[in-house]
Design an enzyme around this catalytic site. Structure first.
Site, short mmCIF file in Angstrom:
data_model
loop_
_atom_site.label_atom_id
_atom_site.label_comp_id
_atom_site.label_asym_id
_atom_site.label_seq_id
_atom_site.Cartn_x
_atom_site.Cartn_y
_atom_site.Cartn_z
N GLU A 116 43.80 62.25 -6.28
CA GLU A 116 43.68 61.32 -7.40
C GLU A 116 44.15 61.96 -8.71
OE1 GLU A 116 43.33 58.45 -6.53
OE2 GLU A 116 41.89 58.29 -4.88
N HIS A 140 35.30 61.25 -10.76
CA HIS A 140 35.32 60.18 -9.77
C HIS A 140 34.33 60.52 -8.66
CE1 HIS A 140 36.58 57.31 -6.79
NE2 HIS A 140 37.10 58.23 -5.99
N HIS A 142 31.56 58.64 -5.36
CA HIS A 142 31.31 57.50 -4.46
C HIS A 142 29.80 57.21 -4.45
CE1 HIS A 142 35.16 58.62 -1.91
NE2 HIS A 142 35.44 58.21 -3.14
N GLU A 170 18.12 51.40 -21.05
CA GLU A 170 18.95 52.31 -21.87
C GLU A 170 20.45 52.09 -21.68
OE1 GLU A 170 18.47 54.73 -18.08
OE2 GLU A 170 17.55 53.03 -19.11
N HIS A 211 35.00 51.15 -3.45
CA HIS A 211 35.40 52.55 -3.34
C HIS A 211 34.50 53.48 -4.15
CE1 HIS A 211 38.91 55.64 -3.35
NE2 HIS A 211 37.78 56.23 -3.69
O1 2HA Z 1 39.28 62.73 -2.98
O2 2HA Z 1 37.63 60.22 -3.35
O3 2HA Z 1 39.62 58.58 -3.88
C1 2HA Z 1 38.89 61.73 -2.12
C2 2HA Z 1 38.70 60.49 -2.87
C3 2HA Z 1 39.85 59.61 -2.99
ZN ZN Z 2 37.36 58.19 -3.93
#
Ligand code: 2HA
Ligand code: ZN
Length: 246
Positions: A116, A140, A142, A170, A211
């Protein structure tokens, strides 16, 4: 002394491990990039290796020419960052045209920056511009409750912002601009990078439907705290909805 004694490297590793402990980084899920301050680059420079070749990114962001980023590696596991930083993370330098990177430390064993990296890079370009250079972190992850919400609510900034603001008191203070939403797209490419950076013109949080989540901020604490707050609010939303009290 080693580069692992430098504070910014230690803080970066701690954030990776904190994300792992939260359960947001199954397998190789998630990625973290940090735009280094000039003094941090100088602290790390004695440990730099012979630079690798310049690799074209497919995107550019001229305001990031010559910058250095700490990045997680493509296919690397957050779980392993604290145990094996040299193979799991690295430092890349950006060229003068701001369209290519080269590795100057870490990512040993032919590793590469996160898949990414184009999204991170374009988000850094936009967030740095709209915050007058204050933004340094793009994260980023998950987080499961936020991802679950993307199967429940219409995929709009208005719907997500209102649901998250209402679920924890908050939230309007922590993310007053609300959250943006990117529809499902193939991850790891330049198309999703462009779509996300458009959303990040306005928001410091971007939901990736089905995602995960992108958060941005000036430092590790603020950015981790933003991810944590959004996910906690999503958890409360899901708990209330699943108890039938929505
Ligand atoms: O790196 O999360 O979006 C793995 C991920 C791809
Ligand atoms: Zn990801």
């Amino acid at each position: 002394m080693s580069i692992l004694d430098v504070k910014v490297i230690q803080d970066y590793i701690r954030m990776c491990n904190d994300g792992w402990l939260q359960g947001w980084h199954e397998r190789n899920g998630g990625n973290l990039t940090y735009r280094m301050k000039p003094e941090e680059v100088e602290e790390c420079r004695p440990y730099f290796q012979k630079p690798g070749p310049w690799i074209d990114m497919g995107v550019s962001g001229i305001n990031l020419a010559g910058e250095y980023f700490i990045t997680t590696g493509s296919g690397k596991f957050f779980r392993n960052v604290i145990l094996d930083p040299e193979h799991s993370i690295g430092i890349v330098e950006i060229n003068d045209r701001a369209d290519s990177w080269r590795i100057v430390w870490g990512l040993e064993g032919n590793a590469k920056p996160t898949s990414e990296f184009p999204s991170h890079f374009m988000n850094h370009s936009v967030r740095s511009k709209v915050t007058n250079g204050k933004c340094r972190v793009i994260y980023h992850a998950h987080p499961p409750n936020l991802i679950a919400m993307t199967y429940i609510l219409p995929l709009s900034a208005r719907e997500f912002t209102r649901a998250l603001w209402k679920s924890a008191t908050e939230c309007p203070v922590v993310f007053p601009d609300g959250v943006g939403v990117v529809p499902w797209m193939v991850p790891g490419g330049t198309e999703i990078a462009r779509a996300t950076s458009q959303v990040m013109e306005k928001y410091d949080v971007a939901v990736w439907a089905h995602h995960g989540l992108f958060c941005s901020g000036p430092d590790f604490d603020t950015t981790f705290g933003l991810m944590h707050t959004v996910e906690k609010s999503a958890q409360i939303y899901n708990l209330v909805m699943s108890s039938g009290q929505g």
